[in-house]
Design an enzyme around this catalytic site. Sequence first.
Site, PDB file in Angstrom:
ATOM      1  N   SER A  95       0.830  -1.190   0.000  1.00  0.00           N
ATOM      2  CA  SER A  95       0.000   0.000   0.000  1.00  0.00           C
ATOM      3  C   SER A  95       0.879   1.260   0.000  1.00  0.00           C
ATOM      4  O   SER A  95       1.737   1.401  -0.862  1.00  0.00           O
ATOM      5  CB  SER A  95      -0.918  -0.086   1.225  1.00  0.00           C
ATOM      6  OG  SER A  95      -1.961   0.816   1.145  1.00  0.00           O
ATOM      7  N   ASP A 217      -9.827  -4.330  -5.847  1.00  0.00           N
ATOM      8  CA  ASP A 217      -9.330  -3.594  -4.687  1.00  0.00           C
ATOM      9  C   ASP A 217      -9.867  -2.171  -4.769  1.00  0.00           C
ATOM     10  O   ASP A 217      -9.481  -1.411  -5.660  1.00  0.00           O
ATOM     11  CB  ASP A 217      -7.796  -3.605  -4.723  1.00  0.00           C
ATOM     12  CG  ASP A 217      -7.178  -2.827  -3.567  1.00  0.00           C
ATOM     13  OD1 ASP A 217      -7.933  -2.280  -2.743  1.00  0.00           O
ATOM     14  OD2 ASP A 217      -5.941  -2.767  -3.508  1.00  0.00           O
ATOM     15  N   HIS A 245      -7.422  -5.650  -0.496  1.00  0.00           N
ATOM     16  CA  HIS A 245      -6.263  -4.768  -0.472  1.00  0.00           C
ATOM     17  C   HIS A 245      -5.048  -5.412   0.190  1.00  0.00           C
ATOM     18  O   HIS A 245      -3.973  -4.843   0.186  1.00  0.00           O
ATOM     19  CB  HIS A 245      -6.648  -3.474   0.268  1.00  0.00           C
ATOM     20  CG  HIS A 245      -5.619  -2.405   0.189  1.00  0.00           C
ATOM     21  ND1 HIS A 245      -5.149  -1.904  -1.010  1.00  0.00           N
ATOM     22  CD2 HIS A 245      -4.933  -1.750   1.167  1.00  0.00           C
ATOM     23  CE1 HIS A 245      -4.247  -0.963  -0.751  1.00  0.00           C
ATOM     24  NE2 HIS A 245      -4.093  -0.859   0.549  1.00  0.00           N
TER      25      HIS A 245
END
Lengths: 266, 204
Positions: A95, A217, A245
């Site tokens: 991320s 996602d 995610h």
Amino acid sequence: MVDIIKRNNVRIHGDGNKCMVMAHGFGCDQNVWRHLIKAFETEYKVVVFDYVGAGQSDLDAYDPKKYSSLDGYAEDVHEVIQTLALKDVIFIGHSVSCMIGLRAAIKYPQHFQHIIMVAPSPSYINTDDYIGGMNREDIEALFEVMDANYLGWSASMAPLIMGNPDAPELGEELAANFCATDPEIARQFARVTFFSDNRSDLQNLPVKSLTLQCSDDILAPLEVGFYIEKHTPQNTLAILNATGHCPHLSAPEETIAVIKSYLNTN
Amino acid sequence: MTHALPPNYSDLYNLSPCGLLTLEQGKIVHVNSTFLSWLQKEENDILSKEFTDLLNKGGKLYYQLFVQPLIKMHGSVKEIDLSIETDDSSFPCFFSAKGSKKPGEDLVHCAIFKVGDRKKYETELLRKKEKAEEEKKDKVQALNEIAFDQAHLARAPLANMLAIISLVKTMDISEDVDRLIDLLQTSTEQLDTQIKEIVRKTGA
């Protein structure tokens, strides 16, 4: 002299000649890497850590000015690498950490060999000619839910000692506090994460990279993976069957297989 | 450990006072009547839908960022504050869930408590807390202003007194009176210092 190892709660698994640094994403800590650590620790020296403000890091080291941009975090990544004298680092970020790793690799290219990005996004907000997946209101709505769930947070939660992550008998209290962090710090990290725009940096990445793009996602839609592939030199795009995610948690086997296959051919 | 099921197990499941759901890879595979009645939907309307489709965008993001990793890492979450969207409105709920421990299974069992009243109470408490903080701030500010003003008002006569003391000392006075004037001067200067200190503290 700042104790970097203590500040970022740096842990080393395995003692291979080659080296991986795994950097967790917003909202979590180094424990999210447990499956990947198991898969890679026999062949690699795997270094994991918590960003300042997360997990078991030193909360007193939190400096709102330093961490008002991703560069503050990128400096910390570099300091961890320097302190441990790591060479040819394979950096795996999840991320927001993908862009932190990217910035560190642009500034200190001599230390990095590969940047592996799990569910990355260079910019989360839609514009006229870019699909980031979210609008500003969506992010404000997320902040509201975060605030609503911080009602029960208290400062006394922070210094709990994290035991062996492989132990199945983690106490309920500890479980409840996993990913718990000081709400003020979490709010600032959330703003820095979701309002950052790193699109113009992609072209400057000086090392090879892999994008692991999940197939569904909401934080990083497919378009984002294609955008990164198109704008980053020497980038390989892998689209996972995994949804959500956090493929390193929800589909660790697939995630590990894709990373292994990339490293074997690059 | 599995206990024997009560004979009216089906009623317990369907008429339970909380919403019960089972998710398989995030999709709804079982749902009880209580939850369907809150949504005003039929079972077929929501079976095989993503659970996160029932949340607003903030909740969806929160679920992906925090709830799902927690379930994966620790097998359960509890008391997550979420808002469930219905066709024409939404209701606040506490969401608790447990992941299946069987290998190869990706099941999550969820309990949903509707917390409309509790939420109102919480909002009321928050509002009162904010109001109390605001009032406290106002009070401190008002007190500071009064102290600042009064201190300034007190300094004017003090300045006069100090001037008069200096004047008297130049006059032809006896030794006794001179000692008394010295004492008066010391006390007046001390008072002046104290009042300057009040001005300094409140004027900051």
